[in-house]
Write an enzyme that holds these catalytic residues in place. Structure first.
Site, PDB file in Angstrom:
ATOM      1  N   LYS A 159       0.836  -1.216   0.000  1.00  0.00           N
ATOM      2  CA  LYS A 159       0.000   0.000   0.000  1.00  0.00           C
ATOM      3  C   LYS A 159       0.868   1.262   0.000  1.00  0.00           C
ATOM      4  CE  LYS A 159      -2.021  -1.452   3.803  1.00  0.00           C
ATOM      5  NZ  LYS A 159      -1.563  -2.851   3.877  1.00  0.00           N
ATOM      6  N   GLN A 187      -3.602  -2.089   7.411  1.00  0.00           N
ATOM      7  CA  GLN A 187      -4.162  -3.446   7.422  1.00  0.00           C
ATOM      8  C   GLN A 187      -4.939  -3.680   6.116  1.00  0.00           C
ATOM      9  OE1 GLN A 187      -4.752  -1.563  10.695  1.00  0.00           O
ATOM     10  NE2 GLN A 187      -2.661  -2.192  10.859  1.00  0.00           N
TER      11      GLN A 187
HETATM   12  P1  GDP Z   1       2.086  -2.210   3.153  1.00  0.00           P
HETATM   13  O1  GDP Z   1       1.942  -2.542   4.604  1.00  0.00           O
HETATM   14  O2  GDP Z   1       0.883  -2.621   2.368  1.00  0.00           O
HETATM   15  O3  GDP Z   1       2.445  -0.777   2.899  1.00  0.00           O
HETATM   16  O4  GDP Z   1       3.274  -3.106   2.600  1.00  0.00           O
HETATM   17  P2  GDP Z   1       4.697  -3.389   3.325  1.00  0.00           P
HETATM   18  O5  GDP Z   1       5.532  -2.176   3.208  1.00  0.00           O
HETATM   19  O6  GDP Z   1       4.494  -3.976   4.682  1.00  0.00           O
HETATM   20  O7  GDP Z   1       5.249  -4.606   2.460  1.00  0.00           O
HETATM   21  C1  GDP Z   1       5.429  -4.521   1.094  1.00  0.00           C
HETATM   22  C2  GDP Z   1       6.894  -4.838   0.771  1.00  0.00           C
HETATM   23  O8  GDP Z   1       7.007  -5.071  -0.624  1.00  0.00           O
HETATM   24  C3  GDP Z   1       7.837  -3.692   1.082  1.00  0.00           C
HETATM   25  O9  GDP Z   1       9.072  -4.226   1.469  1.00  0.00           O
HETATM   26  C4  GDP Z   1       7.960  -2.962  -0.246  1.00  0.00           C
HETATM   27  O10 GDP Z   1       9.194  -2.274  -0.383  1.00  0.00           O
HETATM   28  C5  GDP Z   1       7.878  -4.108  -1.217  1.00  0.00           C
HETATM   29  N1  GDP Z   1       7.259  -3.802  -2.519  1.00  0.00           N
HETATM   30  C6  GDP Z   1       6.204  -2.970  -2.783  1.00  0.00           C
HETATM   31  N2  GDP Z   1       5.868  -3.051  -4.084  1.00  0.00           N
HETATM   32  C7  GDP Z   1       6.709  -3.942  -4.651  1.00  0.00           C
HETATM   33  C8  GDP Z   1       6.852  -4.487  -5.966  1.00  0.00           C
HETATM   34  O11 GDP Z   1       6.110  -4.179  -6.897  1.00  0.00           O
HETATM   35  N3  GDP Z   1       7.853  -5.430  -6.137  1.00  0.00           N
HETATM   36  C9  GDP Z   1       8.671  -5.829  -5.132  1.00  0.00           C
HETATM   37  N4  GDP Z   1       9.595  -6.754  -5.393  1.00  0.00           N
HETATM   38  N5  GDP Z   1       8.567  -5.333  -3.891  1.00  0.00           N
HETATM   39  C10 GDP Z   1       7.599  -4.413  -3.654  1.00  0.00           C
HETATM   40  P1  IMO Z   2      -0.128  -3.177   7.255  1.00  0.00           P
HETATM   41  O1  IMO Z   2      -0.804  -1.829   7.350  1.00  0.00           O
HETATM   42  C1  IMO Z   2      -0.272  -7.443   8.129  1.00  0.00           C
HETATM   43  C2  IMO Z   2      -2.397  -8.645  11.778  1.00  0.00           C
HETATM   44  C3  IMO Z   2      -1.596  -9.270  12.893  1.00  0.00           C
HETATM   45  C4  IMO Z   2      -2.635 -10.201  13.479  1.00  0.00           C
HETATM   46  C5  IMO Z   2      -3.923  -9.390  13.356  1.00  0.00           C
HETATM   47  C6  IMO Z   2      -4.332  -8.651  14.627  1.00  0.00           C
HETATM   48  O2  IMO Z   2       1.360  -3.094   7.290  1.00  0.00           O
HETATM   49  O3  IMO Z   2      -0.667  -3.951   6.107  1.00  0.00           O
HETATM   50  P2  IMO Z   2      -3.419  -6.470  15.839  1.00  0.00           P
HETATM   51  O4  IMO Z   2      -2.071  -6.177  16.430  1.00  0.00           O
HETATM   52  O5  IMO Z   2      -3.826  -5.506  14.775  1.00  0.00           O
HETATM   53  O6  IMO Z   2      -4.486  -6.655  16.882  1.00  0.00           O
HETATM   54  O7  IMO Z   2      -3.232  -7.925  15.138  1.00  0.00           O
HETATM   55  O8  IMO Z   2      -3.698  -8.454  12.313  1.00  0.00           O
HETATM   56  N1  IMO Z   2      -1.916  -7.319  11.317  1.00  0.00           N
HETATM   57  C7  IMO Z   2      -1.275  -7.106  10.162  1.00  0.00           C
HETATM   58  N2  IMO Z   2      -0.876  -7.980   9.209  1.00  0.00           N
HETATM   59  N3  IMO Z   2      -0.099  -6.115   7.940  1.00  0.00           N
HETATM   60  C8  IMO Z   2      -0.536  -5.228   8.859  1.00  0.00           C
HETATM   61  O9  IMO Z   2      -0.518  -3.890   8.641  1.00  0.00           O
HETATM   62  C9  IMO Z   2      -1.120  -5.711  10.049  1.00  0.00           C
HETATM   63  N4  IMO Z   2      -1.626  -5.130  11.158  1.00  0.00           N
HETATM   64  C10 IMO Z   2      -2.129  -6.116  11.918  1.00  0.00           C
HETATM   65  O10 IMO Z   2      -0.475  -9.955  12.398  1.00  0.00           O
HETATM   66  O11 IMO Z   2      -2.761 -11.341  12.677  1.00  0.00           O
END
Ligand code: GDP
Ligand code: IMO
Ligand code: MG
Length: 429
Positions: A16, A222
């Site tokens: 995201k 989330q």
């Molecule tokens: P979010 O919580 O939805 O913002 O996602 P996170 O940041 O937790 O996890 C997504 C991971 O994938 C991060 O390490 C990003 O840098 C990486 N990422 C995002 N878009 C891409 C993509 O298109 N390709 C690859 N290989 N990595 C990506």
């Molecule tokens: P982003 O925004 C992935 C999961 C936790 C657990 C459940 C409940 O980075 O996508 P909580 O601490 O919220 O009560 O945990 O939700 N969880 C996530 N999993 N990405 C997240 O955020 C999460 N935030 C909470 O692992 O299963």
């Protein structure tokens, strides 16, 4: 004027933040609307990597006003740690606004989260232990302390002490670890005074901005299937990440949203417990973890992995009113011989017509897959949809066919510019 909402369509970590960062270049306000520091939002700019938990992902643009909306639960130690860390890297947080109506997280919420998790034994949710659920529980039972309370330091101190004393009893009942009440009060009196300049009436700020034709982006944390109502209950978070939550969590109305982008990884991941119909528990699952670097940003936990599930995406389109999808991390599939996509669910031999309402049914689902041969070539540097290998385009078309909405963006790497923004599909402004 345009209000864009970005929501996760799976179980979180869809990428995201990268999409929000991309869209933020043309935004005036970027607003978190729910969740708290359980989120881990990663933005990669050149050799710099930013992992944000509370501050909106638009902060990296000096032109954006980052806002923490009323629906968020705010952990002050994390907030200030994040501000200090960003400012030490020359990212200014001076414009940050925190809603006076947002609820605060206190150390007793974390103690209760931990005590409840250990009491669940095998039925653990696998929470992030950040106190999110207990803080929202206090909000709902109308005993929470809101951020605006810090504007009256004496009454804030009194409330913190009173709540700490009440929470101590609850912790003891749960067999959890006691808090040091005096220490917590002293710590939060100091944190509260530091919060004062950031407090704002964000509901009116956002409406005034909209009236002044500013562009606003609402940042979901989330995801749809972690939603307290629509997710795989009880293995969910305690807020509404779905787009309805964006209205409740900012004070903007549902009709203010002009574009609602669903973020979907080209495969599926989940951290923590709960059903996962297309999960891969074999070496292909390990390969997704290795290549996709599927370890939690916040907790470091290994994420569970599986094939893309369009039954979930179709349901996400329904409950969020999605206008388009950003399909991320397509490059992670570059070396796979075969790529599968779940396009239907069978339960006791019968094909289901929709996503099941009772999450316990998900344990017995038999996923129906469509199979594609892998493209076996690197997507790195591909910037136009028509330059993608045929089977990668076929995967995108399956998503569009199953969900009925366009895939407007495709991720080809973690870096800010590693994305295909399609100009051949029409999306709202
Ligand atoms: P979010 O919580 O939805 O913002 O996602 P996170 O940041 O937790 O996890 C997504 C991971 O994938 C991060 O390490 C990003 O840098 C990486 N990422 C995002 N878009 C891409 C993509 O298109 N390709 C690859 N290989 N990595 C990506
Ligand atoms: P982003 O925004 C992935 C999961 C936790 C657990 C459940 C409940 O980075 O996508 P909580 O601490 O919220 O009560 O945990 O939700 N969880 C996530 N999993 N990405 C997240 O955020 C999460 N935030 C909470 O692992 O299963
Ligand atoms: Mg994340």
């Amino acid at each position: 004027m345009p209000v864009t909402t970005v929501v996760g369509t799976q179980w979180g970590d869809e990428g995201k933040a990268k999409v929000i960062d991309l869209l933020s270049a043309s935004q005036d306000f970027v607003v978190r609307y729910q969740g708290g520091h359980n989120a881990g939002h990663t933005v990669v700019v050149g050799s710099e990597r930013y992992a944000l938990q509370l501050i909106p992902s638009g902060v990296l643009y000096g032109t954006v006003t980052p806002v923490i909306g009323n629906g968020v639960v705010v952990d002050l130690p994390t907030l200030f740690k994040e501000i200090d860390s960003l400012e030490s890297r020359d990212v200014s947080c001076a414009r940050l606004k925190v809603s006076s109506q947002a609820h605060l997280i206190f150390p007793w919420h974390q103690a209760i989260d931990a005590a409840m998790e250990s009491g669940r034994g095998d039925g653990k949710i696998g929470t992030t232990l950040k106190g999110i659920g207990p803080a929202y529980a206090d909000k709902v039972r109308r005993v929470g302390i809101r951020a605006g309370a810090v504007l009256d330091p004496q009454s804030f101190e009194k409330s913190v002490r009173e709540r700490a004393i009440a929470a101590q009893k609850e912790i003891a009942m749960l067999g959890g670890e006691a808090i040091d009440i005096d220490e917590v009060v002293t710590q939060f009196v100091a944190l509260g005074s530091r919060l004062v300049p950031y407090i704002a009436d964000t509901v009116n700020v956002l409406h005034d901005a909209k009236d002044a034709k500013k562009r606003i982006l609402l940042e979901g944390a989330q995801a749809t299937f972690l939603d307290i109502d629509h997710g795989t209950y009880p293995f969910v978070t305690s807020s509404n990440p779905t787009s309805g939550g964006a209205a409740a969590g900012t004070g903007l109305g549902p009709r203010d949203m002009t574009r609602i982008v669903g973020i979907a990884k080209a495969y599926t991941t989940r951290v923590g417990s709960g059903p996962f119909p297309s999960e891969l528990t074999d070496e292909l699952g390990d390969k997704l973890v290795d290549i996709g670097r599927e370890f939690g940003t916040v907790t470091g936990r290994r994420r569970r992995t599986g094939w893309l599930d369009t039954v979930m995406l179709k349901h996400a389109v329904r409950v969020n009113s999605l206008t388009d999808i950003a399909l991320t991390k397509l490059d992670v599939l570059d070396t796979f011989d075969e790529v599968k996509v779940c396009i239907g669910y069978k339960l006791n031999g019968v094909i289901l017509t929709g996503y099941p309402d009772r999450s316990e049914l998900l344990d017995d689902i038999e996923p129906m897959y469509e199979s594609l041969s892998g493209w076996k070539t690197s997507l790195s540097g591909v910037s136009r949809f028509e330059d993608l290998p045929e089977s990668a385009r076929a995967l995108v078309r399956i998503v569009e066919r199953e969900t009925g909405i366009p895939v407007s963006m495709i991720g080809t790497g973690p870096e800010r510019d590693a994305v295909i923004v399609r100009d051949d599909v029409k999306v709202p402004a």
